[in-house]
Design an enzyme around this catalytic site. Structure first.
Site, mmCIF file in Angstrom:
data_model
loop_
_atom_site.group_PDB
_atom_site.id
_atom_site.type_symbol
_atom_site.label_atom_id
_atom_site.label_comp_id
_atom_site.label_asym_id
_atom_site.label_seq_id
_atom_site.Cartn_x
_atom_site.Cartn_y
_atom_site.Cartn_z
ATOM 1 N N HIS A 199 11.118 4.465 2.113
ATOM 2 C CA HIS A 199 9.910 5.224 2.488
ATOM 3 C C HIS A 199 9.270 4.313 3.928
ATOM 4 O O HIS A 199 8.491 5.029 4.670
ATOM 5 C CB HIS A 199 8.757 4.590 1.542
ATOM 6 C CG HIS A 199 8.949 5.086 0.346
ATOM 7 N ND1 HIS A 199 8.950 6.392 -0.264
ATOM 8 C CD2 HIS A 199 9.237 4.280 -0.814
ATOM 9 C CE1 HIS A 199 9.138 6.637 -1.466
ATOM 10 N NE2 HIS A 199 9.303 5.191 -2.009
ATOM 11 N N HIS B 93 5.590 -3.485 7.470
ATOM 12 C CA HIS B 93 6.410 -2.160 7.498
ATOM 13 C C HIS B 93 5.784 -1.173 8.779
ATOM 14 O O HIS B 93 4.680 -1.637 9.192
ATOM 15 C CB HIS B 93 6.329 -1.552 6.194
ATOM 16 C CG HIS B 93 5.165 -1.346 5.580
ATOM 17 N ND1 HIS B 93 4.369 -2.145 4.951
ATOM 18 C CD2 HIS B 93 4.126 -0.133 6.010
ATOM 19 C CE1 HIS B 93 3.074 -1.662 4.790
ATOM 20 N NE2 HIS B 93 3.188 -0.504 5.427
ATOM 21 N N HIS C 44 4.678 3.162 9.975
ATOM 22 C CA HIS C 44 4.684 4.412 9.866
ATOM 23 C C HIS C 44 4.816 4.965 11.267
ATOM 24 O O HIS C 44 4.471 4.615 12.270
ATOM 25 C CB HIS C 44 3.401 4.615 9.153
ATOM 26 C CG HIS C 44 3.067 3.826 7.921
ATOM 27 N ND1 HIS C 44 3.097 4.308 6.766
ATOM 28 C CD2 HIS C 44 2.487 2.854 7.759
ATOM 29 C CE1 HIS C 44 2.796 3.725 5.959
ATOM 30 N NE2 HIS C 44 2.198 2.555 6.517
ATOM 31 N N GLU D 73 -1.171 6.088 10.992
ATOM 32 C CA GLU D 73 -1.838 6.668 9.664
ATOM 33 C C GLU D 73 -3.270 6.662 10.139
ATOM 34 O O GLU D 73 -4.078 7.644 10.065
ATOM 35 C CB GLU D 73 -1.682 5.627 8.574
ATOM 36 C CG GLU D 73 -0.244 5.874 8.007
ATOM 37 C CD GLU D 73 0.092 5.346 6.596
ATOM 38 O OE1 GLU D 73 -0.416 4.258 6.217
ATOM 39 O OE2 GLU D 73 0.477 6.364 5.823
ATOM 40 N N HIS E 278 1.729 -2.147 9.602
ATOM 41 C CA HIS E 278 1.001 -2.971 8.586
ATOM 42 C C HIS E 278 1.609 -3.982 8.215
ATOM 43 O O HIS E 278 2.642 -4.254 7.650
ATOM 44 C CB HIS E 278 0.848 -1.901 7.468
ATOM 45 C CG HIS E 278 -0.036 -0.760 7.683
ATOM 46 N ND1 HIS E 278 0.240 0.573 7.054
ATOM 47 C CD2 HIS E 278 -0.918 -0.454 8.753
ATOM 48 C CE1 HIS E 278 -0.630 1.514 7.659
ATOM 49 N NE2 HIS E 278 -1.046 0.862 8.550
ATOM 50 N N THR F 233 -1.772 3.008 1.299
ATOM 51 C CA THR F 233 -1.476 4.504 1.613
ATOM 52 C C THR F 233 -0.429 5.114 1.206
ATOM 53 O O THR F 233 -0.115 6.388 1.621
ATOM 54 C CB THR F 233 -1.584 4.588 3.467
ATOM 55 O OG1 THR F 233 -0.419 3.993 3.635
ATOM 56 C CG2 THR F 233 -2.577 3.855 4.130
HETATM 57 N N1 LIG Z 1 0.377 1.374 4.000
HETATM 58 S S1 LIG Z 1 0.544 0.159 2.860
HETATM 59 O O1 LIG Z 1 -0.438 0.749 1.710
HETATM 60 O O2 LIG Z 1 0.246 -1.180 3.533
HETATM 61 C C1 LIG Z 1 2.084 0.097 1.970
HETATM 62 C C2 LIG Z 1 2.949 0.992 2.461
HETATM 63 F F1 LIG Z 1 2.999 2.227 3.190
HETATM 64 C C3 LIG Z 1 4.314 1.013 2.009
HETATM 65 F F2 LIG Z 1 5.329 1.970 2.321
HETATM 66 C C4 LIG Z 1 4.626 -0.167 1.114
HETATM 67 S S2 LIG Z 1 6.379 -0.286 0.683
HETATM 68 O O3 LIG Z 1 7.178 -0.437 1.681
HETATM 69 O O4 LIG Z 1 6.360 -1.212 -0.243
HETATM 70 C C5 LIG Z 1 6.874 1.230 -0.227
HETATM 71 C C6 LIG Z 1 6.178 1.749 -1.462
HETATM 72 O O5 LIG Z 1 5.209 0.763 -1.823
HETATM 73 C C7 LIG Z 1 3.499 -0.985 0.726
HETATM 74 N N2 LIG Z 1 4.070 -1.931 -0.103
HETATM 75 C C8 LIG Z 1 2.858 -2.755 -0.695
HETATM 76 C C9 LIG Z 1 2.356 -2.104 -1.992
HETATM 77 C C10 LIG Z 1 3.269 -1.849 -3.135
HETATM 78 C C11 LIG Z 1 3.729 -3.254 -3.617
HETATM 79 C C12 LIG Z 1 4.186 -4.150 -2.909
HETATM 80 C C13 LIG Z 1 4.728 -5.281 -3.151
HETATM 81 C C14 LIG Z 1 5.402 -6.274 -2.303
HETATM 82 C C15 LIG Z 1 5.118 -6.095 -0.910
HETATM 83 C C16 LIG Z 1 4.294 -5.057 -0.329
HETATM 84 C C17 LIG Z 1 3.569 -4.160 -1.435
HETATM 85 C C18 LIG Z 1 2.407 -0.932 1.295
HETATM 86 F F3 LIG Z 1 1.583 -1.884 1.067
HETATM 87 ZN ZN LIG Z 2 1.572 0.819 5.548
#
Ligand SMILES: NS(=O)(=O)c1c(F)c(F)c(S(=O)(=O)CCO)c(N[C@H]2CCCc3ccccc32)c1F
Ligand SMILES: [Zn+2]
Length: 263
Positions: free
Chosen positions: A66, A91, A93, A104, A117, A198
């Protein structure tokens, strides 16, 4: 593992079928519009600790299908919020080479090229991300808007390894570097609102801080981010490019966006 995408039959309009919160309130991202803003003099500059990592440390750079993510050591944290928020990962976007707008959050409908982010969890109250991810005071995410302009040496510290993680679930170890250098110079100017993850499961658990000032990366750096990765596994017969991985702005409802600065 539940599969969701940004377009097509598993795209964002279908997320609520399997992830009900995605169709709920307090969703992110939002369009940060001038009429929603309210100056809040109590908003202190963001203070981060231990972001300047030694090159002797190793970080995991990975393609999770993702996004491209960097796992972060738990000594990194935000110290200026009511609770300590410990870093988990960062990470990005982004858009695509043909449509280079992929942030975003948007500002008065302006979409930036990309967005970073840095995800943190409330380590005063929860032992890890998994326990914090669905709690209303669980997460704090720092958002950095990215535009194409001058070359950014800090981004090069991980972009130069991106060809090693072309496919889903590929990971490489990279040397630690100053993560603070990925953030804009001014950490005292930001937008603040209550929102959500998101991506599915879209839990409304995020205290959002989006910095006012974007950072720049060169067009070549943007293209390597936007064209190097696939969301499919290396062995998959038909590779699926990973780009346009941004959720559209959600309804702000009656949410106010606090700002730490007066024009
Ligand atoms: N935009 S966003 O909301 O910040 C956001 C993302 F867009 C995003 F792609 C990720 S991901 O890369 O993990 C892929 C899918 O969850 C996260 N991960 C977080 C939330 C999910 C659980 C978790 C566990 C350990 C570390 C990070 C995270 C994410 F928070
Ligand atoms: Zn994000």
């Amino acid at each position: 593992a539940a599969k969701w995408t940004y377009t097509g039959p598993e795209g964002e309009h279908h997320w609520p079928k399997h992830y009900p919160y995605c169709g709920g309130a307090f969703q992110s991202p939002i369009d940060i519009r001038s009429e929603l803003l309210r100056f809040d003099p109590t908003l202190r500059p963001i203070e981060v600790q231990n972001y300047n990592l030694s090159p002797n440390e190793q970080l995991t750079l990975g393609n999770n299908g993702h996004s491209v993510q960097i796992s972060l050591p738990s000594k990194m944290h935000i110290s200026s919020l009511p609770h300590r928020y410990t870093a988990a990962q960062l990470h990005f976007h982004w858009g695509s080479s043909s449509r280079p707008a992929g942030s975003e959050h948007t500002v008065n409908s302006k979409q930036y090229a990309a967005e970073m982010h840095v995800v943190h969890y409330n380590s005063d109250k929860y032992p890890n991300m998994s326990m914090a991810v669905d709690k209303s005071d669980g997460l704090a995410v720092l958002g950095v808007l990215i535009e194409v302009g001058d070359f950014n040496p800090a981004f090069e510290q991980f972009l130069r390894f991106i060809s090693g993680i072309k496919y889903r679930d590929q990971r490489v170890q990279i040397s630690g570097f100053n993560i603070r250098a990925l953030l804009p110079a001014r950490l005292d100017e930001y937008y603040r609102y209550d929102g959500s993850l998101t991506t599915p499961p879209c839990y409304p658990s995020v205290l959002w801080t989006v910095f006012r000032n974007p950072v720049t990366i060169s067009r070549k750096q943007f293209l390597s981010l936007a064209t190097a990765l696939y969301s499919s596994h290396a062995q998959d017969s038909s590779p699926v490019p990973l780009n346009g991985n941004y959720r559209k702005p959600q309804l702000a409802d009656s949410r106010v966006v606090l700002v730490s600065f007066k024009e």
